[in-house]
Write a protein that holds these residues in place. Structure first.
Motif, short mmCIF file in Angstrom:
data_model
loop_
_atom_site.label_atom_id
_atom_site.label_comp_id
_atom_site.label_asym_id
_atom_site.label_seq_id
_atom_site.Cartn_x
_atom_site.Cartn_y
_atom_site.Cartn_z
N GLU A 56 -41.16 -6.93 1.17
CA GLU A 56 -40.87 -8.07 2.10
C GLU A 56 -40.57 -9.58 1.14
O GLU A 56 -39.73 -9.93 1.52
N GLU A 57 -41.45 -9.76 -0.59
CA GLU A 57 -40.89 -10.60 -1.07
C GLU A 57 -39.32 -10.53 -1.81
O GLU A 57 -38.81 -11.41 -1.34
N TYR A 75 -36.77 -9.12 -0.39
CA TYR A 75 -36.03 -9.23 0.98
C TYR A 75 -35.36 -10.47 1.83
O TYR A 75 -34.79 -11.24 1.41
N ARG A 76 -37.09 -11.35 0.90
CA ARG A 76 -37.13 -13.08 1.56
C ARG A 76 -36.18 -13.71 0.26
O ARG A 76 -35.34 -14.18 0.36
N GLU A 112 -32.92 -16.14 1.43
CA GLU A 112 -33.02 -17.11 0.23
C GLU A 112 -31.53 -17.41 -0.10
O GLU A 112 -31.08 -19.20 -0.15
N ALA A 125 -31.57 -16.59 7.12
CA ALA A 125 -32.41 -16.66 6.59
C ALA A 125 -34.10 -16.48 7.84
O ALA A 125 -34.99 -15.91 7.03
N SER A 126 -33.60 -17.83 8.50
CA SER A 126 -34.93 -17.93 9.31
C SER A 126 -35.36 -16.98 10.09
O SER A 126 -36.40 -16.17 11.16
N TYR A 151 -34.55 -13.71 9.68
CA TYR A 151 -34.41 -12.60 8.62
C TYR A 151 -36.45 -12.82 8.85
O TYR A 151 -36.95 -11.90 8.92
N ASN A 152 -37.36 -14.13 8.56
CA ASN A 152 -38.25 -13.81 8.21
C ASN A 152 -38.96 -13.97 10.15
O ASN A 152 -40.02 -13.58 9.48
N ILE A 171 -39.70 -10.05 9.62
CA ILE A 171 -40.49 -9.30 9.29
C ILE A 171 -41.45 -10.18 10.16
O ILE A 171 -42.82 -8.74 10.03
N GLU A 172 -41.88 -11.09 10.99
CA GLU A 172 -43.19 -11.60 11.00
C GLU A 172 -43.64 -11.21 12.95
O GLU A 172 -44.54 -10.52 12.70
#
Length: 242
Positions: free
Chosen positions: A157-158, A160-161, A165, A173-174, A176-177, A180-181
């Motif tokens: 996850e880190e 991909y984040r 970014e 980016a939002s 995609y986050n 993940i969530e």
């Protein structure tokens, strides 16, 4: 309580492999427990009532309850029923919970297939040297994980984040986050990650190393091709298991 969520999910991944219908029941029950619709010490409806509510067979509900009991989410008391023994203070916001409940594992893969190739393309173009160095540190971190599924998923996850970014597109980016969530809110991570044996972790590490090398060398075509191939392998695993 987030660490406890990860630990419990990791335990299920390591010890349980269930069918898609049972997974759906697990998702729904755990979402109700985590949101405290079924709060600590609450008695769950009977197997018959749950089966009727969810439109599944009683043995499907029973198998889902077996998994939840094995993971100390519920406790069965003979003659009394099933009672919640798990409570998370990490309750999702209503909007996130709604999205998560409507997002199936296949939905998640479809969204990844749409977002990740463009995300990687933009990251190759826009990441600063500092961000590339930070991504390299994350790659080194994930290479140190060999058997711990929860730790591997966290590192993944880190990575991909960091790539998200690096796109310099905050909306992308939002989005995609959120993907993940939505995946993390429920137990569907079990279905998505239960194939992560030590052998497959090594394979994933090799793929991510190739992806990083393409990003670091600013090779857009190669980086996008790597992520597409990785997504294709993830899809093959999903459909094989279902």
């Amino acid at each position: 309580m987030k660490a406890e969520d990860d630990q419990m999910t990791s335990q299920i991944i390591a010890t349980h492999s269930v069918g898609a219908t049972v997974q759906t029941v697990l998702d729904r029950l755990f979402a109700k427990i985590r949101s405290e619709e079924y709060s600590l010490n609450t008695r769950l409806p009977s197997e018959r009532a749950l089966a009727s509510e969810m439109g599944v067979a009683r043995n499907t509900v029973r198998e889902a309850l077996d998994v939840l009991e094995d993971c100390n989410v519920i406790k069965r008391r003979p003659g009394s029923g099933s009672f919640v023994t798990y409570r998370s203070e990490d309750v999702p916001q209503q909007g996130d919970s709604s999205v998560a409940m409507e997002t199936s594992p296949l939905d998640h893969l479809v969204v990844r297939g749409i977002l990740e190739p463009e995300m990687v393309r933009l990251a190759v173009i826009n990441m600063t040297p500092r961000e590339v160095w930070e991504l390299e540190q994350l790659m080194s971190k994930i290479e140190g994980v060999h058997t711990d599924v929860a730790a591997f998923v966290k590192c993944e996850e880190e990575i991909y984040r960091k790539i998200a970014e690096g796109t310099r597109n905050p909306l992308l980016a939002s989005c995609y986050n959120l993907a993940i969530e939505a995946c993390r809110v429920s137990l569907r991570t079990t279905l998505l990650r239960r194939h992560l044996t030590p052998k497959r972790i090594l394979e994933y590490q090799q793929r991510y190393n190739s992806l990083f090398n393409a990003i670091a060398s600013r090779d857009v075509e190669r980086a996008v091709e790597f992520i597409k191939l990785h997504l294709l392998e993830e899809q093959k695993l999903f459909f094989r298991d279902n």
